[in-house]
Design an enzyme around this catalytic site. Structure first.
Site, PDB file in Angstrom:
ATOM      1  N   SER A 193       0.872  -1.182   0.000  1.00  0.00           N
ATOM      2  CA  SER A 193       0.000   0.000   0.000  1.00  0.00           C
ATOM      3  C   SER A 193       0.902   1.223   0.000  1.00  0.00           C
ATOM      4  O   SER A 193       2.065   1.139   0.419  1.00  0.00           O
ATOM      5  CB  SER A 193      -0.859   0.001   1.278  1.00  0.00           C
ATOM      6  OG  SER A 193      -1.392   1.297   1.512  1.00  0.00           O
TER       7      SER A 193
ATOM      8  N   TYR B 272      -2.623  -1.088  10.382  1.00  0.00           N
ATOM      9  CA  TYR B 272      -2.535  -1.264   8.923  1.00  0.00           C
ATOM     10  C   TYR B 272      -1.202  -0.737   8.386  1.00  0.00           C
ATOM     11  O   TYR B 272      -0.501  -1.411   7.620  1.00  0.00           O
ATOM     12  CB  TYR B 272      -3.710  -0.539   8.269  1.00  0.00           C
ATOM     13  CG  TYR B 272      -3.843  -0.746   6.783  1.00  0.00           C
ATOM     14  CD1 TYR B 272      -4.547  -1.834   6.277  1.00  0.00           C
ATOM     15  CD2 TYR B 272      -3.291   0.163   5.877  1.00  0.00           C
ATOM     16  CE1 TYR B 272      -4.689  -2.020   4.898  1.00  0.00           C
ATOM     17  CE2 TYR B 272      -3.434  -0.012   4.503  1.00  0.00           C
ATOM     18  CZ  TYR B 272      -4.133  -1.102   4.027  1.00  0.00           C
ATOM     19  OH  TYR B 272      -4.278  -1.279   2.663  1.00  0.00           O
TER      20      TYR B 272
HETATM   21  P1  NAD Z   1     -11.341  -6.061  -0.412  1.00  0.00           P
HETATM   22  O1  NAD Z   1     -11.939  -5.931   0.929  1.00  0.00           O
HETATM   23  O2  NAD Z   1     -12.213  -5.999  -1.604  1.00  0.00           O
HETATM   24  O3  NAD Z   1     -10.459  -7.366  -0.533  1.00  0.00           O
HETATM   25  C1  NAD Z   1      -9.810  -7.975   0.553  1.00  0.00           C
HETATM   26  C2  NAD Z   1      -9.784  -9.461   0.277  1.00  0.00           C
HETATM   27  O4  NAD Z   1      -9.133 -10.125   1.374  1.00  0.00           O
HETATM   28  C3  NAD Z   1     -11.194 -10.053   0.172  1.00  0.00           C
HETATM   29  O5  NAD Z   1     -11.274 -10.865  -0.962  1.00  0.00           O
HETATM   30  C4  NAD Z   1     -11.316 -10.881   1.446  1.00  0.00           C
HETATM   31  O6  NAD Z   1     -12.117 -12.021   1.275  1.00  0.00           O
HETATM   32  C5  NAD Z   1      -9.879 -11.285   1.676  1.00  0.00           C
HETATM   33  N1  NAD Z   1      -9.667 -11.750   3.040  1.00  0.00           N
HETATM   34  C6  NAD Z   1     -10.073 -11.158   4.198  1.00  0.00           C
HETATM   35  N2  NAD Z   1      -9.747 -11.940   5.251  1.00  0.00           N
HETATM   36  C7  NAD Z   1      -9.112 -13.030   4.729  1.00  0.00           C
HETATM   37  C8  NAD Z   1      -8.541 -14.194   5.298  1.00  0.00           C
HETATM   38  N3  NAD Z   1      -8.517 -14.378   6.636  1.00  0.00           N
HETATM   39  N4  NAD Z   1      -7.992 -15.118   4.478  1.00  0.00           N
HETATM   40  C9  NAD Z   1      -8.002 -14.940   3.128  1.00  0.00           C
HETATM   41  N5  NAD Z   1      -8.521 -13.866   2.538  1.00  0.00           N
HETATM   42  C10 NAD Z   1      -9.072 -12.920   3.331  1.00  0.00           C
HETATM   43  O7  NAD Z   1     -10.241  -4.899  -0.482  1.00  0.00           O
HETATM   44  P2  NAD Z   1      -9.126  -4.567  -1.578  1.00  0.00           P
HETATM   45  O8  NAD Z   1      -9.039  -3.124  -1.642  1.00  0.00           O
HETATM   46  O9  NAD Z   1      -9.332  -5.346  -2.811  1.00  0.00           O
HETATM   47  O10 NAD Z   1      -7.807  -5.084  -0.818  1.00  0.00           O
HETATM   48  C11 NAD Z   1      -6.903  -6.005  -1.379  1.00  0.00           C
HETATM   49  C12 NAD Z   1      -5.490  -5.665  -0.913  1.00  0.00           C
HETATM   50  O11 NAD Z   1      -5.119  -4.404  -1.446  1.00  0.00           O
HETATM   51  C13 NAD Z   1      -5.324  -5.559   0.598  1.00  0.00           C
HETATM   52  O12 NAD Z   1      -4.094  -6.137   0.986  1.00  0.00           O
HETATM   53  C14 NAD Z   1      -5.305  -4.067   0.833  1.00  0.00           C
HETATM   54  O13 NAD Z   1      -4.591  -3.715   2.002  1.00  0.00           O
HETATM   55  C15 NAD Z   1      -4.596  -3.600  -0.425  1.00  0.00           C
HETATM   56  N6  NAD Z   1      -4.786  -2.186  -0.728  1.00  0.00           N
HETATM   57  C16 NAD Z   1      -5.995  -1.707  -1.109  1.00  0.00           C
HETATM   58  C17 NAD Z   1      -6.120  -0.343  -1.390  1.00  0.00           C
HETATM   59  C18 NAD Z   1      -7.422   0.274  -1.846  1.00  0.00           C
HETATM   60  O14 NAD Z   1      -7.462   1.507  -1.982  1.00  0.00           O
HETATM   61  N7  NAD Z   1      -8.468  -0.480  -2.086  1.00  0.00           N
HETATM   62  C19 NAD Z   1      -5.020   0.490  -1.292  1.00  0.00           C
HETATM   63  C20 NAD Z   1      -3.804  -0.037  -0.889  1.00  0.00           C
HETATM   64  C21 NAD Z   1      -3.687  -1.377  -0.621  1.00  0.00           C
END
Ligand code: NAD
Length: 275
Positions: free
Chosen positions: A160, A173
């Site tokens: 991130s 986080y």
């Molecule tokens: P999201 O909530 O759509 O996806 C998160 C995923 O993690 C989901 O599919 C969920 O089922 C899975 N998950 C949760 N608990 C779990 C577990 N115990 N075991 C296996 N899977 C599990 O959110 P996203 O934005 O798609 O996030 C995906 C990644 O991207 C994360 O690591 C997040 O920190 C990172 N990220 C997202 C953003 C953003 O702006 N959306 C920015 C920076 C980083």
């Protein structure tokens, strides 16, 4: 063709013949990454935690156009479940070449109100879960015969911009993502001699369920856009394209690096006009 002009490279799928696992692929970024890897020719294991249906639907979509995919449930914060997940991926596809360690959660609170349970939940999934997935993937890469002329395996950790930018109210986080950065670089250094590549993607603000309060209303979106020099929110497909490239042989000489996919969010936009 004019003499001396280099021949155009042949048209090919970036990930043809590769076998990939994407964790947390039932929604958001993971879903788009799994779909993107499949579109580039990879066989894809679509990991889900609690939402099986979207993962199964994606598998159907990939199979309907002739691709290979399987939906695999696992909690990637649990050591034995991660080992089982990698074993099932290898058994399904006859091996594994790519891991995208994507699963992550937020449990936000000001520090005075942050419980130990919420600290541990985020560290256990966002940092320890990525470590477990990386370790098991490296073991699987090592167990396979070394391929000719390419990396033995490629890992992409979903970090991130908060591996770099401090984030008040999200200490669990930001600490996890800062840890992912150093974990990724250390692993990259350790396994490079085995021709295993380890990189990370640092998304900025991407339109997914994890951060809906940041873009779900026009007022929130307007506030968010002040932090993004490029002037738009990111889409999961922006991250999927970067992950596809990092996983592919096009990135064969790239290891230990974080690719920021953030529309310039990490460029300190508050300093435009001299701060
Ligand atoms: P999201 O909530 O759509 O996806 C998160 C995923 O993690 C989901 O599919 C969920 O089922 C899975 N998950 C949760 N608990 C779990 C577990 N115990 N075991 C296996 N899977 C599990 O959110 P996203 O934005 O798609 O996030 C995906 C990644 O991207 C994360 O690591 C997040 O920190 C990172 N990220 C997202 C953003 C953003 O702006 N959306 C920015 C920076 C980083």
């Amino acid at each position: 063709m004019a003499t001396g002009t280099p021949e155009a490279p042949p048209v090919r799928s970036l990930l043809a013949g590769r076998r990939a696992l994407v964790t947390g692929a039932s929604s958001g970024i993971g879903f788009a990454v799994a779909r993107g890897l499949a579109a580039a020719g990879a066989a894809v294991a679509v990991n889900y935690h609690s939402s099986r249906e979207p993962a199964e639907a994606l598998v159907e979509e990939i199979r309907a156009v002739g691709g290979r995919a399987v939906a695999l449930g696992a909690d990637v914060s649990k050591e034995e479940e991660v080992a089982g997940l990698i074993d099932r991926t290898v058994a399904e596809f006859g091996g594994m070449d790519v891991l995208v360690a994507n699963s992550g959660i937020q449990k936000d609170a000001p520090v005075g109100e942050m419980t130990l349970a919420d600290w541990n939940a985020v560290i256990s999934l966002n940092l320890t879960g990525q470590f477990l997935c990386c370790r098991e993937a490296i073991r699987a890469f090592r167990a396979a015969p070394e391929p000719e002329g390419r990396a033995r395996g490629a890992i992409v950790c979903m970090s991130s911009v908060h591996e770099l930018i401090p984030w008040a109210g999200h200490v669990n986080y930001a600490a996890a993502k800062g840890g992912v950065r150093m974990m990724m670089q250390t692993l990259a250094q350790e396994v490079a001699p085995e021709r295993i590549r380890v990189n990370a993607i640092a998304p900025g603000a991407i339109r997914t369920p994890i951060n809906k309060e940041a873009w779900g209303t026009p007022e929130a979106l307007e506030r968010l856009l002040r932090l993004i020099p490029y002037g738009r929110i990111g889409e999961p497909e922006d991250v999927a394209r970067a992950a596809t490239w990092l996983a592919s042989d096009e990135a064969d000489y790239v290891t230990g690096t974080t690719m920021f996919v953030d529309g310039g969010m990490a460029l300190y936009p508050g300093f435009v006009g001299n701060g």
